[in-house]
Design a protein around this motif. Sequence first.
Motif, PDB file in Angstrom:
ATOM      1  N   GLU A 101       0.831  -1.205   0.000  1.00  0.00           N
ATOM      2  CA  GLU A 101       0.000   0.000   0.000  1.00  0.00           C
ATOM      3  C   GLU A 101       0.871   1.263   0.000  1.00  0.00           C
ATOM      4  N   ILE A 102       1.901   1.256   0.835  1.00  0.00           N
ATOM      5  CA  ILE A 102       2.777   2.429   0.906  1.00  0.00           C
ATOM      6  C   ILE A 102       3.539   2.606  -0.400  1.00  0.00           C
ATOM      7  N   ALA A 111       4.266   5.841  -5.299  1.00  0.00           N
ATOM      8  CA  ALA A 111       4.291   5.947  -6.758  1.00  0.00           C
ATOM      9  C   ALA A 111       3.356   7.058  -7.239  1.00  0.00           C
ATOM     10  N   ARG A 112       2.193   7.180  -6.595  1.00  0.00           N
ATOM     11  CA  ARG A 112       1.208   8.187  -7.014  1.00  0.00           C
ATOM     12  C   ARG A 112       1.655   9.599  -6.657  1.00  0.00           C
ATOM     13  N   THR A 113       2.375   9.734  -5.544  1.00  0.00           N
ATOM     14  CA  THR A 113       2.737  11.078  -5.074  1.00  0.00           C
ATOM     15  C   THR A 113       4.188  11.431  -5.381  1.00  0.00           C
ATOM     16  N   GLN A 114       4.858  10.611  -6.190  1.00  0.00           N
ATOM     17  CA  GLN A 114       6.272  10.839  -6.466  1.00  0.00           C
ATOM     18  C   GLN A 114       6.483  12.220  -7.081  1.00  0.00           C
ATOM     19  N   GLY A 115       7.464  12.921  -6.565  1.00  0.00           N
ATOM     20  CA  GLY A 115       7.718  14.283  -7.031  1.00  0.00           C
ATOM     21  C   GLY A 115       7.175  15.328  -6.084  1.00  0.00           C
ATOM     22  N   SER A 120       6.227  16.751  -2.046  1.00  0.00           N
ATOM     23  CA  SER A 120       7.029  16.927  -0.837  1.00  0.00           C
ATOM     24  C   SER A 120       6.830  15.741   0.106  1.00  0.00           C
ATOM     25  N   LEU A 121       7.731  15.616   1.055  1.00  0.00           N
ATOM     26  CA  LEU A 121       7.602  14.563   2.053  1.00  0.00           C
ATOM     27  C   LEU A 121       6.369  14.772   2.926  1.00  0.00           C
ATOM     28  N   GLY A 122       6.023  16.024   3.153  1.00  0.00           N
ATOM     29  CA  GLY A 122       4.817  16.312   3.924  1.00  0.00           C
ATOM     30  C   GLY A 122       3.565  15.817   3.225  1.00  0.00           C
ATOM     31  N   VAL A 123       3.500  16.030   1.910  1.00  0.00           N
ATOM     32  CA  VAL A 123       2.359  15.550   1.126  1.00  0.00           C
ATOM     33  C   VAL A 123       2.293  14.025   1.172  1.00  0.00           C
ATOM     34  N   LEU A 124       3.462  13.376   1.031  1.00  0.00           N
ATOM     35  CA  LEU A 124       3.505  11.915   1.070  1.00  0.00           C
ATOM     36  C   LEU A 124       3.050  11.397   2.434  1.00  0.00           C
ATOM     37  N   ARG A 125       3.547  11.997   3.492  1.00  0.00           N
ATOM     38  CA  ARG A 125       3.161  11.560   4.834  1.00  0.00           C
ATOM     39  C   ARG A 125       1.655  11.659   5.035  1.00  0.00           C
ATOM     40  N   ASN A 126       1.076  12.777   4.634  1.00  0.00           N
ATOM     41  CA  ASN A 126      -0.365  12.963   4.792  1.00  0.00           C
ATOM     42  C   ASN A 126      -1.150  11.972   3.951  1.00  0.00           C
ATOM     43  N   ALA A 127      -0.642  11.667   2.750  1.00  0.00           N
ATOM     44  CA  ALA A 127      -1.325  10.718   1.864  1.00  0.00           C
ATOM     45  C   ALA A 127      -1.308   9.314   2.460  1.00  0.00           C
ATOM     46  N   ILE A 128      -0.177   8.934   3.041  1.00  0.00           N
ATOM     47  CA  ILE A 128      -0.085   7.603   3.658  1.00  0.00           C
ATOM     48  C   ILE A 128      -1.055   7.494   4.821  1.00  0.00           C
ATOM     49  N   LEU A 129      -1.053   8.500   5.689  1.00  0.00           N
ATOM     50  CA  LEU A 129      -1.939   8.455   6.848  1.00  0.00           C
ATOM     51  C   LEU A 129      -3.405   8.486   6.431  1.00  0.00           C
ATOM     52  N   ALA A 130      -3.723   9.313   5.435  1.00  0.00           N
ATOM     53  CA  ALA A 130      -5.119   9.446   5.005  1.00  0.00           C
ATOM     54  C   ALA A 130      -5.652   8.143   4.423  1.00  0.00           C
ATOM     55  N   GLN A 131      -4.784   7.378   3.776  1.00  0.00           N
ATOM     56  CA  GLN A 131      -5.252   6.140   3.145  1.00  0.00           C
ATOM     57  C   GLN A 131      -5.235   4.960   4.102  1.00  0.00           C
ATOM     58  N   ILE A 132      -4.299   4.950   5.035  1.00  0.00           N
ATOM     59  CA  ILE A 132      -4.154   3.779   5.896  1.00  0.00           C
ATOM     60  C   ILE A 132      -5.058   3.843   7.116  1.00  0.00           C
ATOM     61  N   ARG A 189      11.653   5.288  -4.326  1.00  0.00           N
ATOM     62  CA  ARG A 189      10.647   6.314  -4.612  1.00  0.00           C
ATOM     63  C   ARG A 189      10.791   7.528  -3.711  1.00  0.00           C
ATOM     64  N   LEU A 190      11.581   7.362  -2.632  1.00  0.00           N
ATOM     65  CA  LEU A 190      11.927   8.513  -1.789  1.00  0.00           C
ATOM     66  C   LEU A 190      13.222   9.172  -2.248  1.00  0.00           C
ATOM     67  N   GLY A 191      13.817   8.638  -3.301  1.00  0.00           N
ATOM     68  CA  GLY A 191      15.050   9.217  -3.836  1.00  0.00           C
ATOM     69  C   GLY A 191      16.318   8.569  -3.335  1.00  0.00           C
ATOM     70  N   VAL A 192      16.197   7.483  -2.578  1.00  0.00           N
ATOM     71  CA  VAL A 192      17.368   6.770  -2.067  1.00  0.00           C
ATOM     72  C   VAL A 192      17.604   5.559  -2.973  1.00  0.00           C
ATOM     73  N   TYR A 193      18.570   5.669  -3.877  1.00  0.00           N
ATOM     74  CA  TYR A 193      18.799   4.640  -4.880  1.00  0.00           C
ATOM     75  C   TYR A 193      19.961   3.710  -4.535  1.00  0.00           C
ATOM     76  N   ASN A 194      20.724   4.051  -3.515  1.00  0.00           N
ATOM     77  CA  ASN A 194      21.852   3.226  -3.100  1.00  0.00           C
ATOM     78  C   ASN A 194      21.684   2.859  -1.637  1.00  0.00           C
ATOM     79  N   PHE A 195      21.143   1.681  -1.410  1.00  0.00           N
ATOM     80  CA  PHE A 195      20.860   1.228  -0.058  1.00  0.00           C
ATOM     81  C   PHE A 195      22.128   1.231   0.786  1.00  0.00           C
TER      82      PHE A 195
END
Length: 401
Positions: free
Chosen positions: A173-174, A179-183, A185-197, A242-248
Motif C-alpha cells: 500500500e505504501i 508511486a502516485r505522489t512521487q515528485g 514533498s515529504l509532507g504531502v507523502l506523509r499525509n497521503a499515507i496516513l489518510a489512506q491507511i 521512490r523517496l530518492g534513495v537509490y543506493n541502499f
Amino acid sequence: MIGIRSITYHLPRKITQTQIEQSARLSRLWDMSFPSIRTQRLCLCPFTEPADIGGLKQLSLLCDKSSIRWFNIPIDPTNHKNVPALFGFAHSVLAEYGRAFVNVLGVIDGIIRPDILERCAELIRKTSALSANGQDNFRLGVSVNVQPNGPFFPFTYSSGEMGFSIALELTQEINEICARTQGGSLGVLRNAILAQIIPQVEKINITAIGIADREGIAFHGFDFSIAPIIDENGSIITILNRLGVYNFGYTGTLFATSFLTNIMKHLASRFKSVGFSGVMYSLLEDLELCSINNERGVTLEQLISLSTMCGCGVDMVPVYGKIKNEELVSILFDVAGISCRLNKPLGVRLLPIPQCGRGKTVFTAFHNDSDFIANTKTVGLNLNLIAEPGDYFAYLDAYVH
C-alpha cells in the motif's frame, strides 16, 4: 488495500484444552472476518525450565487441523540454574517440530549477560546443522529488550493474558502511495499515507475489538511495522527508491528510514499498539534487498547501523557456516548495545550456511516457506575479535551494569 501479515494468539502459562479449542475457534472467526490474512500463529509464555517435548504435540496438531501455521516457544534463561539444559530443550523443540519457532530472551530490562549470549551463539551454530541448507535458523531468534504480546515471530512471547495481536501488511500500500505522489514533498507523502491507511486500520480495529469482546479475551494491539513480503511492490527498497534513495546503505538511507518510522509511530499512537512499529530490513525476506546483495553486497555493518533506526535489528542474514561462537557473540553484543543505549527492542536472526566455508561466498538454497524466504548470497563478515574473550565479557558486564 492493506492486508494482515499475521494474527498471533497469545496463550496463558497453563494451557488447557479449552484454550486450544478457543484458538481454533478464533482462527475460524478471523478466516470469516477478513479476506487477506497471510498467517495465523500461536505464542506461549516463556519457558524457564525444560519441559516435556511431547507435551507440545497438541499445538502441532492444532496447526495441522486449522489455519494456524506456526507456534512460538520462548525461553527465558536469565534465572535458570541449569542454562545448558534449557538451551538443550530449545534445540530439541526446533529439531522435533517443523512448525515451531524458538525465541531466546537474550537481553531483558537492559541487562546484558555474556554467558547467555554465548549460549545463544552455540544454539545458532547447532541449529544450522539440522538441515543441509541451514534454513532452520529461520525459526530461531534472539530477542533484545523485546516486550510481550507482539505479533512478529520469532521475536515475541506471551504475557500470560489470553489474547491476540496483529501485524499489518503495509508495504504494498505504501509503495503504491509513493508511486502516485512521487515528485511531491515529504509532507504531502506523509499525509497521503496516513489518510489512506488510517480508515482501513479503523475497520480492522473494529473487527478485532468485536472478536476479543465476543471471546472474552484481550486485543493486545497492532504492530505497524513496514515488513517486506515476497510479492510485487513488497520490497522496502522500492519505497526507498521512490523517496530518492537509490543506493541502499549510503547517505540518505538513515533519514528515509527515520521518516518512515515516524509515520509508523504516529499510527501506533492512534491505535492500541505492540511490538516494533518500525521499518524491517529482513534480508532474506526482501527480493530487492537480496538483488542488491547479489550485485554489490550488503554489509553486516550497514545492517547493524540501521538497527539504530529500523524495527527489528539484524534479521534473516545468511553467513558462512563455520562461523565461530565469538564471532556470533560480537554481533549479538553490537545489537544489544544499540538496544540498551537507545532503549528500543531489537532482534537477531542469523543463518549460518553449512556448505559455505570461511571466506567463501555461496548462494542459499531455500525451498520451504517460499512465501516468506527468498535466496541470496552469504554476507561477508568483518569482525573484531578480542584475544581474551573472558576479560572482554567481564569488562562489558561491568559496563552495562
